[in-house]
Design a protein around this motif. Structure first.
Motif, mmCIF file in Angstrom:
data_model
loop_
_atom_site.group_PDB
_atom_site.id
_atom_site.type_symbol
_atom_site.label_atom_id
_atom_site.label_comp_id
_atom_site.label_asym_id
_atom_site.label_seq_id
_atom_site.Cartn_x
_atom_site.Cartn_y
_atom_site.Cartn_z
ATOM 1 N N TRP A 23 0.921 -1.104 0.121
ATOM 2 C CA TRP A 23 -0.093 -0.013 0.113
ATOM 3 C C TRP A 23 0.777 1.173 0.043
ATOM 4 C CZ3 TRP A 23 -5.751 -0.388 0.486
ATOM 5 C CH2 TRP A 23 -6.251 0.732 0.596
ATOM 6 N N MET A 24 0.301 2.254 -0.548
ATOM 7 C CA MET A 24 1.206 3.675 -0.843
ATOM 8 C C MET A 24 0.427 4.782 -0.371
ATOM 9 S SD MET A 24 3.793 2.866 -4.095
ATOM 10 C CE MET A 24 4.853 4.526 -3.701
ATOM 11 N N THR A 58 7.733 1.503 1.080
ATOM 12 C CA THR A 58 8.345 2.620 1.385
ATOM 13 C C THR A 58 9.621 2.825 0.826
ATOM 14 O OG1 THR A 58 9.448 1.889 3.508
ATOM 15 C CG2 THR A 58 7.381 2.971 3.728
ATOM 16 N N GLY A 59 10.053 1.750 -0.148
ATOM 17 C CA GLY A 59 11.357 1.722 -0.997
ATOM 18 C C GLY A 59 11.290 2.783 -2.192
ATOM 19 N N PRO A 60 12.114 2.538 -2.844
ATOM 20 C CA PRO A 60 12.528 3.442 -4.060
ATOM 21 C C PRO A 60 11.631 3.137 -4.755
ATOM 22 C CG PRO A 60 14.104 1.769 -3.795
ATOM 23 C CD PRO A 60 13.349 1.717 -2.713
ATOM 24 N N VAL A 61 11.121 4.287 -6.020
ATOM 25 C CA VAL A 61 10.416 4.091 -6.942
ATOM 26 C C VAL A 61 10.811 4.604 -8.134
ATOM 27 C CG1 VAL A 61 8.271 4.530 -5.373
ATOM 28 C CG2 VAL A 61 9.420 6.355 -6.582
ATOM 29 N N SER A 62 10.265 4.164 -9.289
ATOM 30 C CA SER A 62 10.724 4.284 -10.668
ATOM 31 C C SER A 62 10.811 5.924 -11.062
ATOM 32 C CB SER A 62 10.182 3.741 -11.681
ATOM 33 O OG SER A 62 10.233 2.148 -11.293
ATOM 34 N N GLU A 63 11.280 6.418 -11.724
ATOM 35 C CA GLU A 63 11.511 7.808 -11.996
ATOM 36 C C GLU A 63 10.116 8.247 -12.743
ATOM 37 O OE1 GLU A 63 13.734 10.790 -15.336
ATOM 38 O OE2 GLU A 63 14.511 8.643 -14.990
ATOM 39 N N GLY A 64 9.744 9.478 -12.224
ATOM 40 C CA GLY A 64 8.479 9.666 -12.452
ATOM 41 C C GLY A 64 7.308 9.283 -11.575
ATOM 42 N N CYS A 68 5.871 6.800 -1.273
ATOM 43 C CA CYS A 68 4.969 6.739 -0.290
ATOM 44 C C CYS A 68 5.285 7.910 0.765
ATOM 45 C CB CYS A 68 4.746 5.410 0.504
ATOM 46 S SG CYS A 68 3.644 5.629 1.788
ATOM 47 N N THR A 69 4.632 9.345 0.792
ATOM 48 C CA THR A 69 4.850 10.160 1.499
ATOM 49 C C THR A 69 4.356 10.250 3.025
ATOM 50 O OG1 THR A 69 2.836 11.507 0.755
ATOM 51 C CG2 THR A 69 4.911 11.752 -0.572
ATOM 52 N N ASP A 70 3.574 9.297 3.381
ATOM 53 C CA ASP A 70 3.044 9.396 4.658
ATOM 54 C C ASP A 70 2.868 7.718 4.969
ATOM 55 O OD1 ASP A 70 1.656 9.540 6.987
ATOM 56 O OD2 ASP A 70 0.082 11.173 6.225
ATOM 57 N N PRO A 71 4.042 7.102 5.365
ATOM 58 C CA PRO A 71 3.896 5.760 5.659
ATOM 59 C C PRO A 71 3.010 5.150 6.923
ATOM 60 C CG PRO A 71 6.116 6.624 6.303
ATOM 61 C CD PRO A 71 5.289 7.858 5.229
#
Length: 324
Positions: A23-24, A58-64, A68-71
């Protein structure tokens, strides 16, 4: 006060395993995950839900893409459908829950705010968090069953050993002590209560089982176990009470089989906000315990509402006899 778990009057206890929700932030994929959870709860009417890690990502995401800003709120949203249903729920951490922006302790505090959460932080001196035991009482207040919950951690952290973490020795010692204390069996003149174990990252023995035993289900990716085998499976065998283990982590594996008397099972990945495979539906694993029965039944409930109890059979290819 934590809710008690007990077998139904008909002698059954049903557990639904959700895993890898990822969930993000409430995006469309997260809403599909929520709908799937609600559908499975309606179909199975479980006595307990167990989330086996990676409830949030809460890990890294692809460019663009947006991370997750509010875990903290993401965790609340991830468990909301189950908590609202009134079904007791428990969880163990995965490798993506606390990569950025939140700690184990913070997420555990949030979890324990929920009235239907039966999880525990576990002993502070052990590696990780979410190492604890749940007891299921018999419907006549007799001994019922035991659930062992273990934190398999995240990443090795050692340069010489790449990849994922492993269950540490202090966790294994604690686990065997809990088994001896809560489930002495013949030492006290009574049979052992059946037990199950839940964790996120599969043990190396999952790969051994696929290579050497008849298995049921699918293996669409490698078993992403730690490179270091810390001996947890040996401890489970020697404890003598664990009938089955359940993990997640590898989203397109769902196989189950038996190795040295213990049934090792993957869940079926639940979350849509992560990788999958075309034609491989999201879903959940269901586990049905019967009071005074050391074994259990298990099946998959899929996103379209269908029940998958008979899966493809994988028979290993016999290895050539070694030359002496």
């Amino acid at each position: 006060m934590k809710r008690k778990l007990s077998f139904r009057q008909d002698g059954t206890f049903t557990i639904v395993q959700f895993t890898d929700l990822h969930w993000m932030d409430g995006r469309a994929e997260d809403q599909r995950t929520r709908e799937l959870i609600e559908r499975v709860l309606k179909e199975e009417q479980p006595d307990l839900v167990v989330f086996t890690g990676d409830l949030i990502y809460t890990g890294p995401v692809s460019e663009g893409e947006t991370p997750c800003t509010d875990p903290r709120q993401a965790f609340r949203n991830a468990v909301a459908a189950v908590d609202k249903s009134g079904v007791p729920w428990a969880f163990v951490f995965g490798n993506h829950d606390t990569e950025n922006g939140v700690t184990y302790n913070e997420l555990m505090e949030i979890a324990l705010e929920h009235p239907n959460c039966v999880a525990e932080a576990g002993p502070a001196e052990l590696a990780g968090s979410s190492n604890y035991v749940l007891e299921i009482e018999g419907n006549d207040h007799s001994a019922g069953a035991i659930l062992y919950m273990l934190d398999t951690g995240a990443y090795s952290g050692l340069k010489q050993i790449p990849g994922y973490n492993w269950v540490r020795q202090n966790q294994i010692r604690w686990l065997t002590e809990q088994s001896a204390r809560l489930n002495p069996g013949e030492d006290k003149g009574q049979p052992k209560r059946p037990a199950l174990a839940f964790f996120h990252i599969p043990l190396p023995e999952y790969a051994e089982m696929w290579a050497t035993q008849v298995c049921y289900g699918h293996k669409h990716e490698q078993v992403c176990a730690p490179f270091l085998n810390s001996g947890l499976f040996t401890a489970l065998v020697e404890m003598g009470d664990v009938a089955g283990t359940f993990c997640g982590h590898d989203h397109i594996n769902d196989f189950t089989g038996t190795l040295h008397g213990i049934r090792l099972s993957y869940g079926r990945a639940t979350g849509y906000n992560t990788y999958g495979r075309e034609g491989f539906m999201r879903g959940a694993r269901v586990i049905r315990l019967e009071q005074d029965n050391p074994s259990f039944d298990t099946w998959l409930r899929l996103e379209d509402g269908s029940l998958l109890s008979e899966q493809p059979i994988h028979t290993p290819t016999p290895a050539a006899d070694p030359q002496h």
